[in-house]
Design a protein around this motif. Sequence first.
Motif, short mmCIF file in Angstrom:
data_model
loop_
_atom_site.label_atom_id
_atom_site.label_comp_id
_atom_site.label_asym_id
_atom_site.label_seq_id
_atom_site.Cartn_x
_atom_site.Cartn_y
_atom_site.Cartn_z
N ILE A 1 71.77 -33.03 -9.40
CA ILE A 1 70.71 -32.96 -8.39
C ILE A 1 69.35 -32.67 -9.03
O ILE A 1 68.34 -33.25 -8.67
CB ILE A 1 71.04 -31.91 -7.29
N ASN B 1 67.62 -35.74 -10.28
CA ASN B 1 67.47 -36.87 -9.35
C ASN B 1 66.48 -36.62 -8.24
O ASN B 1 66.49 -37.32 -7.23
CB ASN B 1 68.84 -37.24 -8.77
N LYS C 1 68.33 -43.04 -9.55
CA LYS C 1 68.18 -42.02 -8.50
C LYS C 1 68.57 -42.58 -7.14
O LYS C 1 69.20 -41.89 -6.33
CB LYS C 1 66.75 -41.49 -8.47
N TRP D 1 71.55 -41.00 -4.79
CA TRP D 1 71.43 -40.56 -3.40
C TRP D 1 72.30 -41.40 -2.47
O TRP D 1 72.85 -40.89 -1.49
CB TRP D 1 69.97 -40.55 -2.95
#
Length: 201
Positions: free
Chosen positions: A119, A122, A155, A159
């Motif tokens: 996380i 990103n 990224k 997600w």
Amino acid sequence: WAWLSLSVIDWVIIAAILVTLVAVVIFYFKIGRLSIDKGRSGRTITRFNLFERVMHWTMASSFIVLALSGLNVAIGRYIVQPWLGEGAFGTLAHWGKLAHNYLAWPFMLCVVLTFVLWIAHNMPSKLDIAWFKAGGGLLKNGDHPPAKKFNAGQKVVFWAVVLGGTVVAVTGLALMFPYLLGSPLQWQAAQVLHALAAAGL
């Protein structure tokens, strides 16, 4: 005529697969194989440790089985059954359903681990805007926009996997344990969301 009985969700799944295949083919013929500009240097850099690599490949391999077994549940009777026959298709569907139920657990665990481990790398940044403007370096030869550990394209995939994987996981759990839901309408909603999120992934 069996195709006439396909649901709207089934058609969405088929469309998602066909659009993806067409996009890959167009990319291949327009851009071609991507190579290293100056060839291999002979040196290697470890970007991910052993745990991260095992986690990634566990998630990827379980996802492939989940995708194929899920597709078989959704549209297999129209595509696979006529080719394989009822008996063999029934056996395949049975084992596919078991694989789907059991491999969901390592997939869900890996989605959580992916989020926790990556996380921090990103989160959106200004570099991502430049990356998108340059088309990820695919629009001009030799133009490689700067990025940190993950570029903007990676990224987006991160997600999509985390958010889509969460929707698939939550709705999948609801389908495995339907007594947790309050009504048949909620169960149907879970089925629709599960199929749409899976098609997106």
